[in-house]
Motif scaffolding. Sequence first.
Motif, PDB file in Angstrom:
ATOM      1  N   GLN A   1       0.893  -1.325  -0.064  1.00  0.00           N
ATOM      2  CA  GLN A   1      -0.205  -0.183   0.079  1.00  0.00           C
ATOM      3  C   GLN A   1       0.787   1.185  -0.007  1.00  0.00           C
ATOM      4  O   GLN A   1       0.614   2.156  -0.659  1.00  0.00           O
TER       5      GLN A   1
ATOM      6  N   LEU B   1      -5.923   4.262   8.210  1.00  0.00           N
ATOM      7  CA  LEU B   1      -4.901   3.369   7.653  1.00  0.00           C
ATOM      8  C   LEU B   1      -3.679   3.425   8.544  1.00  0.00           C
ATOM      9  O   LEU B   1      -2.923   2.167   8.605  1.00  0.00           O
TER      10      LEU B   1
ATOM     11  N   GLY C   1      -4.235  -0.444   8.521  1.00  0.00           N
ATOM     12  CA  GLY C   1      -4.259  -0.854   7.282  1.00  0.00           C
ATOM     13  C   GLY C   1      -3.394  -1.949   6.817  1.00  0.00           C
ATOM     14  O   GLY C   1      -3.730  -2.558   5.810  1.00  0.00           O
ATOM     15  N   ASP C   2      -2.208  -1.976   7.474  1.00  0.00           N
ATOM     16  CA  ASP C   2      -1.505  -3.123   6.978  1.00  0.00           C
ATOM     17  C   ASP C   2      -1.616  -4.500   7.333  1.00  0.00           C
ATOM     18  O   ASP C   2      -1.289  -5.620   6.881  1.00  0.00           O
TER      19      ASP C   2
ATOM     20  N   ALA D   1      -9.999  -6.794   4.032  1.00  0.00           N
ATOM     21  CA  ALA D   1      -9.287  -5.530   3.901  1.00  0.00           C
ATOM     22  C   ALA D   1     -10.101  -4.723   3.086  1.00  0.00           C
ATOM     23  O   ALA D   1     -10.257  -3.567   3.184  1.00  0.00           O
TER      24      ALA D   1
ATOM     25  N   ALA E   1     -11.812  -1.313   4.353  1.00  0.00           N
ATOM     26  CA  ALA E   1     -11.737  -0.031   3.586  1.00  0.00           C
ATOM     27  C   ALA E   1     -13.068   0.685   3.404  1.00  0.00           C
ATOM     28  O   ALA E   1     -12.936   1.922   3.367  1.00  0.00           O
TER      29      ALA E   1
END
Length: 395
Positions: free
Chosen positions: A111, A148, A159-160, A321, A325
């Motif tokens: 990302q 994120l 976010g990871d 994910a 999001a």
Amino acid sequence: MTTRDPMVQVTWTDPVTGKRGYVVVHSLVSGLATGGTRMRAGCTQSEVADLARGMDLKTAAFNLPVGGAKGGIDCDPKDPEARGVLERFCRAMRPWFDDHWVTAEDLGVPQHLIDDVFASIGLDQSYHAAITRAPDPQRTLQRVHAGLHTPVPGGLALGDVVGGYGVAQACLGVASAWGWAEHETGVAIQGVGTMGGGAAWYLHEAGVPIVAVADAAGTLHDPDGLDIPLLLELRDCYGEIDRDRVPSRVRRLPREAITSIAADILVPAAISYAITERNADDVAAKVVVEAANAATTPDAEAHLTARDIPVIPDFIANAGAAAWAWWLLLGEVGAEPADSFLRLRSEMQSRIGLLLADWDATRVSPRRTGVALAERNRAQRIEAEASGEATLAIP
């Protein structure tokens, strides 16, 4: 929904290196589609089309107000030219990024890299097409960035890890549905990158023994459970583990041995088409949970089903994910990790329970049950949008 042709298929040739890139938009909902951009040597248009179809199912199965798309570039991410190829690809696809396609990380494209490239071409973030629909795009952008980059225990950004957390919850959902004790449920994971590594971490945190992991260098096996925090610490930027510091008690096996490891759950989390007719007979697990997109070929899945081994499909198991999001974009979760984890745990485990209830009762494959769920959800959303009862509102 799954049999119709894609709306758009684009083939791009890099003017500098001659490398090929592909975009497939399978569907638009509210004028938008979502799906990551991957980079690997040998990537094909048919692969990208399969993945776009999977994204269409994924967004529908989790009732997200968006269609499915995918991007792919036939280039080794370790190639010194890779960054330039990715940037030129994104420049060429900017009309889609401006208005219709929300992309994100995928195989070979983390990302932070896709965000850096977007910044270099004058876009704020890879969710640009959705963020610009908000009444105050800058405020929405700040909220998305906060979500994120919020740190979670262990120091990584939310976010990871959220995708891997979702895969872990899919595995825990299997254990719950079948009454397995978590500390007695052995898991083998192929791939320890963002998705596989995240899944390994959260399963380890839950007390689940990870009996084997595989990376490009081979398979590491310990039937009593691997030291997952140590192995993740030993990874390089390509998700490969430094063998010089692996404990001597850990067996070193060939990479392909991961499919035949005795485990309750096998998680292919590295590449598409990892389980084929050639190795389906080798699978020794009781269930396969697809963390990688299109991890099992249709013929291999049919063979596993005949062997009474269900496959939890990618568009359910690895949807965490993508779902998160969009919850973040829609303001349904914020920057507090506990809220996001609670929402994802509940939604993932409920779907796993539904799939395995059908499997236990009728031996209908989890994929068929998941497709039926997606089709019902999408039909209801289309009907609601046509009547004006549903509109996409990004705060």
